[in-house]
Enzyme design. Structure first.
Site, short mmCIF file in Angstrom:
data_model
loop_
_atom_site.label_atom_id
_atom_site.label_comp_id
_atom_site.label_asym_id
_atom_site.label_seq_id
_atom_site.Cartn_x
_atom_site.Cartn_y
_atom_site.Cartn_z
N ARG A 81 0.81 -1.23 0.00
CA ARG A 81 0.00 0.00 0.00
C ARG A 81 0.85 1.28 0.00
NH1 ARG A 81 -2.28 -3.40 -1.48
NH2 ARG A 81 -4.01 -4.56 -0.60
N SER A 139 -10.56 -1.01 3.91
CA SER A 139 -9.78 -1.37 5.11
C SER A 139 -9.11 -0.13 5.68
CB SER A 139 -8.72 -2.40 4.76
OG SER A 139 -9.34 -3.61 4.41
N GLU A 156 -4.12 2.60 6.94
CA GLU A 156 -3.89 2.48 5.50
C GLU A 156 -4.51 3.70 4.80
OE1 GLU A 156 -4.94 -1.33 3.75
OE2 GLU A 156 -5.84 -0.31 2.02
#
Ligand code: FAD
Length: 302
Positions: free
Chosen positions: A171, A220, A290
């Site tokens: 990520r 998420s 994230e």
């Protein structure tokens, strides 16, 4: 800001535009300037104005990995969805504008029988945002198909960086932070449209089964800690269903914090902090977000 300077911008300029209309969370206060540039020259002009006026700027994609503060953003938000939305393909190679929706790219791939991105089916967002996040799912990441990334720096210099010179991680990438991604070169493989479509349908079903897709979220919230899953740790810490205001840890997928009705950014932040504390206390793991944040470290009034 000296608004006369904005006269040289060709694209559309909105003042005090509510960012809640541009995020998947449906949360976020006003941006002082919300600009949809018409072309690269326009971006260069805007970056120049920002530099002269000492104004912060931010590129927004679909806002699907973003929490914007309730007070919004004191600066310029750039929206690339209008002028940077072209897909050109030459056989299995493609040039894709940063503002193209991942969803549209996948549809294009299905139509022309190009395989390599199916596992990313159902991820919202634009390809520019996908590159920044090295978006991925089901053991596939967007960088596995990328050949090069073209971007413009704050000083107006355009650079094309080859895949070998970019080091994508989980990520994240090591591309410079303050750039505007313009275009991406991809290399896919020839495939069978019917098979591609079948895989996409399976992936969409898996997502519907596992994720709370009927409520606004940013997917998420926390990165996967090494050797474990954020969702498992959050559940173990007893956080499923934890609700502050209208922000709640989803009962369906513990790593999703959903906007149940009219959550504020503050509600979401409070849930994030509470989850972090409880997980740390229970398992000793410090979860790392994230999602990206905008407008939390600025004065409240513009
Ligand atoms: C229901 C749901 C499911 C999701 N599932 C997944 C998943 O399975 N896997 C996954 O990886 N993600 C997932 N996400 C998160 C998100 O969709 C992805 O991270 C997506 O790639 C973000 O793209 P965006 O255009 O919305 O970026 P935004 O959220 O708008 O921006 C994210 C960051 O990218 C920067 N950025 C965006 N465009 C540019 C550009 N052109 N130039 C420079 N910087 C730019 C922004 O400044 C910001 O820092 C999910 C989100 C939701 C809501």
């Amino acid at each position: 800001m000296n608004e006369m300077m904005l006269k040289s911008v060709k694209g559309k300029i909105l003042f005090k535009e509510m960012l809640s209309g541009h995020t998947s969370y449906r949360i976020g206060g006003p941006a002082d300037y919300y600009i949809t540039p018409k072309d690269v020259e326009d971006i260069r002009t805007i970056l120049e104005i920002a530099e002269k006026q000492q104004l912060p700027w931010f590129v927004i994609g679909e806002g699907s990995n973003l929490l914007v503060s309730d007070t919004g953003f004191r600066g310029i938000v750039l929206d690339l969805s209008k002028a940077f939305n072209q897909i050109d393909s030459r056989g299995t190679e493609m040039t894709v504008g940063a503002g193209v929706l991942l969803w549209d790219l996948l549809r294009y791939c299905t139509e022309f029988g190009l395989t390599g991105l199916e596992q990313l089916t159902g991820i919202p967002g634009q390809i520019g945002g996908g590159v920044v996040l090295n978006a991925g799912a089901f053991d596939e990441e967007i960088f596995s198909t990328i050949q090069s990334v073209k971007f413009i720096s704050p000083t107006g210099i355009i650079e094309t960086r080859d895949r070998e010179d970019i080091h994508p991680g989980y990520r994240k990438t090591d591309l410079p932070k303050n750039i505007v991604i313009l275009e991406i070169e991809l290399a896919l493989r020839n495939g069978n449209p019917a098979e591609i479509q079948m895989i996409q349908k399976e992936i969409l079903k898996k997502r519907r089964d596992k994720q709370p897709l009927s409520l606004p979220s940013a997917g998420s919230v926390f990165k996967r800690p090494s050797g474990d899953y954020a969702g498992r740790l959050i559940e173990e810490a007893g956080c499923k269903g934890l609700r502050i205001g209208d922000a709640m840890v989803s009962r369906k997928h513990a790593n999703f914090i959903v906007n149940v009705h009219l959550a504020s950014a503050l509600d979401v932040m409070r849930v994030i902090n509470e989850v972090k504390e409880r997980v740390l206390a229970k398992s000793g793991v410090m979860l790392e977000p994230e999602i990206h944040f905008l407008g939390f470290d600025q004065p409240e009034k513009g």
